[in-house]
Motif scaffolding. Structure first.
Motif, PDB file in Angstrom:
ATOM      1  N   GLN A 164      40.606  66.136 -14.135  1.00 20.80           N
ATOM      2  CA  GLN A 164      41.071  65.892 -12.772  1.00 20.80           C
ATOM      3  C   GLN A 164      40.103  64.972 -12.035  1.00 20.80           C
ATOM      4  O   GLN A 164      38.878  65.087 -12.181  1.00 20.80           O
ATOM      5  CB  GLN A 164      41.210  67.198 -11.982  1.00 20.80           C
ATOM      6  CG  GLN A 164      42.255  68.144 -12.506  1.00 20.80           C
ATOM      7  CD  GLN A 164      43.685  67.659 -12.243  1.00 20.80           C
ATOM      8  OE1 GLN A 164      43.902  66.592 -11.681  1.00 20.80           O
ATOM      9  NE2 GLN A 164      44.660  68.456 -12.655  1.00 20.80           N
ATOM     10  N   THR A 165      40.671  64.067 -11.230  1.00 20.35           N
ATOM     11  CA  THR A 165      39.871  63.148 -10.428  1.00 20.35           C
ATOM     12  C   THR A 165      40.398  63.113  -9.000  1.00 20.35           C
ATOM     13  O   THR A 165      41.605  62.958  -8.778  1.00 20.35           O
ATOM     14  CB  THR A 165      39.902  61.725 -11.013  1.00 20.35           C
ATOM     15  OG1 THR A 165      39.308  61.734 -12.321  1.00 20.35           O
ATOM     16  CG2 THR A 165      39.135  60.754 -10.129  1.00 20.35           C
ATOM     17  N   LEU A 166      39.481  63.265  -8.045  1.00 22.20           N
ATOM     18  CA  LEU A 166      39.802  63.095  -6.635  1.00 22.20           C
ATOM     19  C   LEU A 166      38.946  61.967  -6.077  1.00 22.20           C
ATOM     20  O   LEU A 166      37.742  61.898  -6.346  1.00 22.20           O
ATOM     21  CB  LEU A 166      39.520  64.372  -5.844  1.00 22.20           C
ATOM     22  CG  LEU A 166      40.343  65.617  -6.154  1.00 22.20           C
ATOM     23  CD1 LEU A 166      39.975  66.747  -5.196  1.00 22.20           C
ATOM     24  CD2 LEU A 166      41.829  65.327  -6.064  1.00 22.20           C
ATOM     25  N   GLU A 167      39.576  61.100  -5.299  1.00 20.91           N
ATOM     26  CA  GLU A 167      38.861  60.036  -4.614  1.00 20.91           C
ATOM     27  C   GLU A 167      38.713  60.429  -3.152  1.00 20.91           C
ATOM     28  O   GLU A 167      39.697  60.541  -2.416  1.00 20.91           O
ATOM     29  CB  GLU A 167      39.617  58.716  -4.748  1.00 20.91           C
ATOM     30  CG  GLU A 167      39.711  58.225  -6.186  1.00 20.91           C
ATOM     31  CD  GLU A 167      40.554  56.966  -6.337  1.00 20.91           C
ATOM     32  OE1 GLU A 167      41.065  56.473  -5.303  1.00 20.91           O
ATOM     33  OE2 GLU A 167      40.720  56.499  -7.473  1.00 20.91           O
ATOM     34  N   LEU A 168      37.472  60.663  -2.737  1.00 17.46           N
ATOM     35  CA  LEU A 168      37.170  61.076  -1.377  1.00 17.46           C
ATOM     36  C   LEU A 168      36.679  59.857  -0.601  1.00 17.46           C
ATOM     37  O   LEU A 168      35.802  59.131  -1.080  1.00 17.46           O
ATOM     38  CB  LEU A 168      36.103  62.168  -1.373  1.00 17.46           C
ATOM     39  CG  LEU A 168      36.312  63.336  -2.347  1.00 17.46           C
ATOM     40  CD1 LEU A 168      35.164  64.336  -2.241  1.00 17.46           C
ATOM     41  CD2 LEU A 168      37.649  64.011  -2.111  1.00 17.46           C
ATOM     42  N   ALA A 169      37.238  59.634   0.576  1.00 24.19           N
ATOM     43  CA  ALA A 169      36.875  58.441   1.336  1.00 24.19           C
ATOM     44  C   ALA A 169      36.773  58.753   2.824  1.00 24.19           C
ATOM     45  O   ALA A 169      37.599  59.497   3.368  1.00 24.19           O
ATOM     46  CB  ALA A 169      37.910  57.336   1.112  1.00 24.19           C
ATOM     47  N   TYR A 170      35.766  58.181   3.439  1.00 25.27           N
ATOM     48  CA  TYR A 170      35.624  58.278   4.895  1.00 25.27           C
ATOM     49  C   TYR A 170      35.826  56.900   5.483  1.00 25.27           C
ATOM     50  O   TYR A 170      35.131  55.951   5.125  1.00 25.27           O
ATOM     51  CB  TYR A 170      34.252  58.826   5.281  1.00 25.27           C
ATOM     52  CG  TYR A 170      34.107  59.024   6.770  1.00 25.27           C
ATOM     53  CD1 TYR A 170      34.989  59.844   7.468  1.00 25.27           C
ATOM     54  CD2 TYR A 170      33.093  58.384   7.489  1.00 25.27           C
ATOM     55  CE1 TYR A 170      34.870  60.034   8.840  1.00 25.27           C
ATOM     56  CE2 TYR A 170      32.958  58.574   8.853  1.00 25.27           C
ATOM     57  CZ  TYR A 170      33.854  59.402   9.527  1.00 25.27           C
ATOM     58  OH  TYR A 170      33.740  59.584  10.879  1.00 25.27           O
ATOM     59  N   LYS A 171      36.785  56.776   6.391  1.00 26.37           N
ATOM     60  CA  LYS A 171      37.157  55.481   6.946  1.00 26.37           C
ATOM     61  C   LYS A 171      36.933  55.434   8.455  1.00 26.37           C
ATOM     62  O   LYS A 171      37.592  54.695   9.168  1.00 26.37           O
ATOM     63  CB  LYS A 171      38.622  55.180   6.613  1.00 26.37           C
ATOM     64  CG  LYS A 171      38.898  55.120   5.106  1.00 26.37           C
ATOM     65  CD  LYS A 171      40.384  54.949   4.799  1.00 26.37           C
ATOM     66  CE  LYS A 171      40.632  54.955   3.294  1.00 26.37           C
ATOM     67  NZ  LYS A 171      40.097  53.750   2.615  1.00 26.37           N
ATOM     68  N   GLY A 172      36.008  56.259   8.927  1.00 25.00           N
ATOM     69  CA  GLY A 172      35.694  56.300  10.346  1.00 25.00           C
ATOM     70  C   GLY A 172      36.303  57.523  11.010  1.00 25.00           C
ATOM     71  O   GLY A 172      37.183  58.184  10.462  1.00 25.00           O
ATOM     72  N   PRO A 173      35.829  57.832  12.229  1.00 28.25           N
ATOM     73  CA  PRO A 173      36.311  59.029  12.929  1.00 28.25           C
ATOM     74  C   PRO A 173      37.790  58.922  13.284  1.00 28.25           C
ATOM     75  O   PRO A 173      38.296  57.849  13.592  1.00 28.25           O
ATOM     76  CB  PRO A 173      35.442  59.080  14.186  1.00 28.25           C
ATOM     77  CG  PRO A 173      34.963  57.679  14.386  1.00 28.25           C
ATOM     78  CD  PRO A 173      34.826  57.091  13.011  1.00 28.25           C
ATOM     79  N   ASN A 174      38.485  60.046  13.196  1.00 28.69           N
ATOM     80  CA  ASN A 174      39.883  60.110  13.642  1.00 28.69           C
ATOM     81  C   ASN A 174      40.069  61.439  14.367  1.00 28.69           C
ATOM     82  O   ASN A 174      39.761  61.544  15.548  1.00 28.69           O
ATOM     83  CB  ASN A 174      40.860  59.911  12.475  1.00 28.69           C
ATOM     84  CG  ASN A 174      40.512  60.711  11.237  1.00 28.69           C
ATOM     85  OD1 ASN A 174      40.666  61.930  11.195  1.00 28.69           O
ATOM     86  ND2 ASN A 174      40.021  60.022  10.192  1.00 28.69           N
ATOM     87  N   HIS A 175      40.573  62.443  13.675  1.00 31.74           N
ATOM     88  CA  HIS A 175      40.697  63.761  14.292  1.00 31.74           C
ATOM     89  C   HIS A 175      39.330  64.285  14.719  1.00 31.74           C
ATOM     90  O   HIS A 175      39.167  64.821  15.812  1.00 31.74           O
ATOM     91  CB  HIS A 175      41.370  64.717  13.308  1.00 31.74           C
ATOM     92  CG  HIS A 175      41.454  66.125  13.786  1.00 31.74           C
ATOM     93  ND1 HIS A 175      42.168  66.483  14.906  1.00 31.74           N
ATOM     94  CD2 HIS A 175      40.905  67.274  13.302  1.00 31.74           C
ATOM     95  CE1 HIS A 175      42.062  67.786  15.090  1.00 31.74           C
ATOM     96  NE2 HIS A 175      41.300  68.283  14.139  1.00 31.74           N
ATOM     97  N   GLU A 176      38.359  64.134  13.853  1.00 32.56           N
ATOM     98  CA  GLU A 176      36.959  64.385  14.199  1.00 32.56           C
ATOM     99  C   GLU A 176      36.093  63.570  13.247  1.00 32.56           C
ATOM    100  O   GLU A 176      36.536  63.184  12.155  1.00 32.56           O
ATOM    101  CB  GLU A 176      36.607  65.878  14.098  1.00 32.56           C
ATOM    102  CG  GLU A 176      36.364  66.396  12.702  1.00 32.56           C
ATOM    103  CD  GLU A 176      35.508  67.666  12.685  1.00 32.56           C
ATOM    104  OE1 GLU A 176      34.991  68.069  13.743  1.00 32.56           O
ATOM    105  OE2 GLU A 176      35.357  68.239  11.592  1.00 32.56           O
ATOM    106  N   PRO A 177      34.865  63.267  13.625  1.00 31.27           N
ATOM    107  CA  PRO A 177      33.975  62.590  12.691  1.00 31.27           C
ATOM    108  C   PRO A 177      33.811  63.429  11.423  1.00 31.27           C
ATOM    109  O   PRO A 177      33.626  64.648  11.487  1.00 31.27           O
ATOM    110  CB  PRO A 177      32.658  62.490  13.468  1.00 31.27           C
ATOM    111  CG  PRO A 177      33.081  62.501  14.904  1.00 31.27           C
ATOM    112  CD  PRO A 177      34.251  63.433  14.957  1.00 31.27           C
ATOM    113  N   GLY A 178      33.912  62.769  10.270  1.00 34.91           N
ATOM    114  CA  GLY A 178      33.774  63.468   9.001  1.00 34.91           C
ATOM    115  C   GLY A 178      35.085  63.862   8.355  1.00 34.91           C
ATOM    116  O   GLY A 178      35.085  64.351   7.221  1.00 34.91           O
ATOM    117  N   ASN A 179      36.212  63.664   9.053  1.00 34.59           N
ATOM    118  CA  ASN A 179      37.519  64.005   8.483  1.00 34.59           C
ATOM    119  C   ASN A 179      37.875  62.977   7.409  1.00 34.59           C
ATOM    120  O   ASN A 179      38.015  61.792   7.710  1.00 34.59           O
ATOM    121  CB  ASN A 179      38.584  64.025   9.581  1.00 34.59           C
ATOM    122  CG  ASN A 179      39.850  64.724   9.151  1.00 34.59           C
ATOM    123  OD1 ASN A 179      39.818  65.638   8.329  1.00 34.59           O
ATOM    124  ND2 ASN A 179      40.970  64.305   9.704  1.00 34.59           N
TER     125      ASN A 179
END
Length: 342
Positions: A164-179
């Motif tokens: 299994q592979t998951l791609e985790l990405a942060y593209k800037g704050p939205n609902h809260e920083p770190g989402n």
């Protein structure tokens, strides 16, 4: 046997209201528009939870209000979020699906309503993973129910466990920083929590999001992914690309209607706030509240005419979302109406 979510909620509110000496009779309860069929998800069985397979070892767990994900690999199970309303039922859901142990837990973000059951997996062997901003927030408000992640990342992280592979990405704050965006490329499953609510309008005040411009932009970022299944974290069903497009249309409609209400109100500012000023001399907050309430009402009434019957609960949170959008337009986009430059 555990109470169903509805029964538990009913018992809680009955107790809470009784303790305060008040009780809302059923015939005094507010009457909202019927929920459209497109918003209604699968029936939750008496166990209180439902497991749906996306194929390839990817599963979503639903309880009618909250959602969690897990991925079964050849070397361990990856869990994404554990809302308290699911709690032990998530353990049962996984255990009734596979005997492979949980080895990794991914925080979508820090909010307790989505990850307040994370400690149920804290056996000393599970690796907790989150964005660095999520760890920072969890550190600021220590909570044994939300163990601090041992692995963090800043921009992107590929999590591979067995097959299994998951791609985790942060593209800037939205609902809260770190989402973060959580994407399973093999199954084409995408999760971004508290942004899109498939079949429904967003929760109050645009999902009580901290960065509304970033939250709005997140809709476009979602659409950049090649996904078949979308998990938003809330309510009765998962979504597809069309659900994202529909909510994006709703948000644009809400924004346009609020702009119109601010810049071209059907009443002059004196007509709107005059009586309040006369009755409350020197009370600037009363003046502002009267104005904002009027403009938000104009916006929500116009928006609801289009969206009632198309998205669930358009009338429930229509005003709350309009009020938030009015403030966002004023503060972030400089649509100040009568309070602009003179």
């Amino acid at each position: 046997m555990r109470l169903s979510l509805l029964s538990a909620a009913s018992a809680f509110f009955t107790t809470a209201l009784s303790h305060h000496g008040h009780f809302i009779r059923s015939d005094d309860a507010p009457q909202y528009a019927p929920v459209p069929a497109t918003a209604i998800g699968p029936v939750i069985p008496s166990t209180g939870y439902l497991v749906q397979s996306f194929g390839g070892g990817a599963y979503v767990v639903l309880d009618g209000s909250y959602q969690s994900l897990f991925f079964v690999s050849t070397k361990g199970v990856i869990v994404v979020d554990c809302p308290p309303t699911l709690g032990h039922n998530l353990l049962y859901a996984i255990g009734n699906t596979t005997d492979i142990p949980v080895t990794h837990f991914v925080y979508s973000h820090s909010h307790g309503d989505h990850v307040g059951g994370a400690s149920l997996f804290n056996n000393g062997k599970v690796i907790y993973i989150a964005h660095e901003d999520t760890k920072s927030r969890l550190s600021e408000t220590p909570d044994a129910k939300r163990p601090l992640p041992s692995v963090t990342f800043k921009d992107n992280k590929t999590l591979s466990v067995g097959n299994q592979t998951l791609e985790l990405a942060y593209k800037g704050p939205n609902h809260e920083p770190g989402n973060i965006f959580i994407y399973a490329p093999k199954q084409k499953v995408l999760a971004l929590i508290d942004v899109v609510f498939p079949g429904w309008v967003p929760f109050a005040e645009l999902a009580v999001s901290e960065d509304i411009p970033g939250w709005i932009h997140a809709h476009d970022l979602i659409l950049e992914y090649d996904f078949v299944h979308y998990v938003g974290g809330h309510l009765s069903r998962t979504g597809v690309r069309q659900d994202v497009l529909v909510q994006k249309e709703y948000i644009q409609d809400l924004m346009d209607n609020c702009k119109e209400a601010i810049t071209n109100s059907t009443m002059s500012i004196n007509d709107i706030v005059g009586p309040t000023v006369q009755k409350n001399p020197g009370n600037g907050w009363a003046t502002f509240k009267t104005y904002l309430t009027y403009v938000a009402n104009e916006c929500s009434e116009k928006t609801n005419k289009k969206w009632l019957g198309r998205l669930g609960a358009a009338d429930v949170f229509g005003y709350d979302n309009a009020f938030k959008m009015v403030e966002v337009l004023r503060l972030d986009y400089s649509f100040l109406g009568p309070f602009g430059v003179v």
